[in-house]
Design a protein around this motif. Structure first.
Motif, PDB file in Angstrom:
ATOM      1  N   LEU A  71       2.487  -4.432  -1.697  1.00  0.00           N
ATOM      2  CA  LEU A  71       3.949  -4.518  -1.684  1.00  0.00           C
ATOM      3  C   LEU A  71       4.482  -5.865  -1.190  1.00  0.00           C
ATOM      4  O   LEU A  71       5.695  -6.074  -1.180  1.00  0.00           O
ATOM      5  CB  LEU A  71       4.530  -3.403  -0.807  1.00  0.00           C
ATOM      6  CG  LEU A  71       4.346  -1.977  -1.308  1.00  0.00           C
ATOM      7  CD1 LEU A  71       4.992  -0.991  -0.342  1.00  0.00           C
ATOM      8  CD2 LEU A  71       4.942  -1.801  -2.698  1.00  0.00           C
ATOM      9  N   GLU A  72       3.595  -6.747  -0.786  1.00  0.00           N
ATOM     10  CA  GLU A  72       4.018  -8.058  -0.279  1.00  0.00           C
ATOM     11  C   GLU A  72       4.920  -8.805  -1.257  1.00  0.00           C
ATOM     12  O   GLU A  72       5.952  -9.358  -0.851  1.00  0.00           O
ATOM     13  CB  GLU A  72       2.786  -8.903   0.058  1.00  0.00           C
ATOM     14  CG  GLU A  72       3.095 -10.252   0.681  1.00  0.00           C
ATOM     15  CD  GLU A  72       3.438 -10.159   2.166  1.00  0.00           C
ATOM     16  OE1 GLU A  72       3.927 -11.157   2.721  1.00  0.00           O
ATOM     17  OE2 GLU A  72       3.205  -9.087   2.755  1.00  0.00           O
ATOM     18  N   GLY A  83       4.590  -6.777   3.411  1.00  0.00           N
ATOM     19  CA  GLY A  83       4.471  -5.619   2.535  1.00  0.00           C
ATOM     20  C   GLY A  83       4.340  -4.304   3.270  1.00  0.00           C
ATOM     21  O   GLY A  83       4.753  -3.255   2.750  1.00  0.00           O
ATOM     22  N   PRO A 184       0.175  -9.020  -6.853  1.00  0.00           N
ATOM     23  CA  PRO A 184      -0.611  -8.065  -6.059  1.00  0.00           C
ATOM     24  C   PRO A 184      -2.026  -7.941  -6.599  1.00  0.00           C
ATOM     25  O   PRO A 184      -2.236  -7.882  -7.815  1.00  0.00           O
ATOM     26  CB  PRO A 184       0.172  -6.754  -6.209  1.00  0.00           C
ATOM     27  CG  PRO A 184       0.976  -6.911  -7.453  1.00  0.00           C
ATOM     28  CD  PRO A 184       1.305  -8.372  -7.546  1.00  0.00           C
TER      29      PRO A 184
END
Length: 409
Positions: A71-72, A83, A184
């Motif tokens: 999720l960064e 994230g 990702p």
């Protein structure tokens, strides 16, 4: 020095007045204490315990780090947090307050986020869960599941707005972080998961026991705050302080165009959401829109009771409480504005059932889900005490074993 002395005098005087008031009004204080206790062991404890335990295990096993890597690219450019903030955000919306603060504090203690990032993260991961909004407020107090749709949308849009505003917080204090978008990578996420798991050398049994102990310790603290603020709210009413403040609140509500009859409910809601929402629903001489706006503010502001819980959870870290408090005011204002703006498009069309509407089937499904949440909320109040008593029994056993390991191991 003078400021410190004044603060000491105010705090000492306040506690003394509270102690004397409890002696003067023993029965009322006991009733308020029992009300807070019932709320804790019927609803709060059984609803939050599973989320707290699972969250501790996910952090220990490295799953949160895994999610954080994935999720960064989303959380960093949008909210300027790592994230892992996505996990905290999702868990806070599912389980409600103050889980966001607990998880944020835990991540800060493990140095997975910086101080500024933690202050940003905790500001928009403080939300009421859907079960409370639909089950307790909309259906339980207002007997109106459609209202739950409006309150929920306004509440969650408000929390997103707070996150977008708070992304600019602390820009001058933090060191420059590379916000460059990065795709990702499952491989990087799995590597981070494995490294985090290896770093935690506790066996699975101990990890599970520690998760239970930590979760119940936090919930015991939360229970204490719920009880004491229930008593404080009652004492303020008995001492006439609530009525005194009501005059100022009536003027303020009149200025912004809201019904002055909601002043007493507004004061109660500043201290505790549930009591304030219930009082707002019982005001007969006002219209539902004004009630929805006030309750939306309560849900966003969270009340001093929850804010005190958050302050206690953040105390072991270097995360400051002030940004969180400011964000609660912003959330209350945003949620109230969204409730006003969405009243006509999201509420009024769906209570006029005499004319067909293509949108009605979708709304009916949402209302049905809200009713199911209300039923779950009711069943929770019936089974909650049994779950709480059993969990406390397990807690005593685990705590006794841990003490023995400390003494003889």
């Amino acid at each position: 020095m003078l400021k410190s002395k004044i603060k000491t005098g105010v705090l000492a005087s306040s506690v003394t007045v509270m102690a004397v008031s409890m002696i003067i009004f023993p029965q009322e204080s006991l009733d308020a204490s029992i009300r807070g206790l019932n709320m804790w062991w019927e609803i709060v404890f059984p609803s939050l315990l599973p989320f707290f335990i699972v969250s501790e295990l996910l952090i220990g096993f490295g799953v949160v780090k895994f999610i954080g890597v994935l999720l960064e690219p989303l959380m960093r450019p949008v909210f300027r947090v790592p994230g892992v903030g996505g996990f905290v955000w999702a868990m806070s919306m599912a389980s409600g307050t103050p889980s966001g603060a607990k998880l944020t504090a835990r991540l800060r203690q493990e140095d997975q986020i910086t101080k500024i990032e933690a202050e940003r993260l905790v500001s928009f991961t403080n939300s009421s869960n859907p079960i409370f909004i639909f089950g307790a407020v909309a259906v339980g107090f207002f007997h109106n599941a459609q209202l739950g749709i409006l309150l929920a949308i306004a509440h969650y849009l408000g929390i997103i707005s707070v996150g977008l505003v708070m992304r600019f917080y602390g820009s001058t204090e933090e060191t420059k972080i590379n916000d460059k978008k990065k795709k990702p990578s499952i491989r990087d996420a799995l590597s981070a998961l494995h490294k985090t798991r290896i770093k935690d050398e506790r066996p699975i049994g101990q990890l599970l026991g520690d998760a239970v102990l930590s979760s119940i310790n936090t919930l015991l603290m939360i229970g204490g705050f719920i009880i004491i603020f229930s008593v404080i709210n009652k004492l303020l009413y008995l001492l006439g302080i609530t009525a005194f403040l009501a005059g100022f609140i009536q003027y303020l509500l009149g200025v912004i165009g809201l019904d002055e009859a909601l002043s007493m409910a507004f004061i109660s809601g500043l201290f505790e959401i549930t009591m304030g929402s219930q009082m707002a629903s019982q005001v007969q001489e006002t219209n539902l829109l004004h009630q929805a706006i006030i309750v939306s503010f309560f849900l966003g502001f969270s009340g001093f009771s929850i804010q005190a819980q958050v302050a206690s959870l953040l105390a072991p870290t270097d995360v400051r409480f002030k940004p969180f408090f400011i964000s609660r005011i912003l959330h209350g204002i945003f949620a109230s504005m969204y409730a006003l703006l969405l009243w006509k498009p999201f509420y009024l069309p769906f209570i006029q059932t005499d004319e067909p509407s293509n949108a009605m089937p979708v709304m009916n499904r949402l209302v049905e889900e809200g009713t199911k949440m209300a039923d779950f909320h009711l069943s929770l109040t019936q089974l909650g005490p049994l779950i709480t008593i059993f969990s406390l029994f397990v807690y005593i056993i685990l705590y006794y074993k841990k003490m023995n390991r400390g003494l003889y191991g």
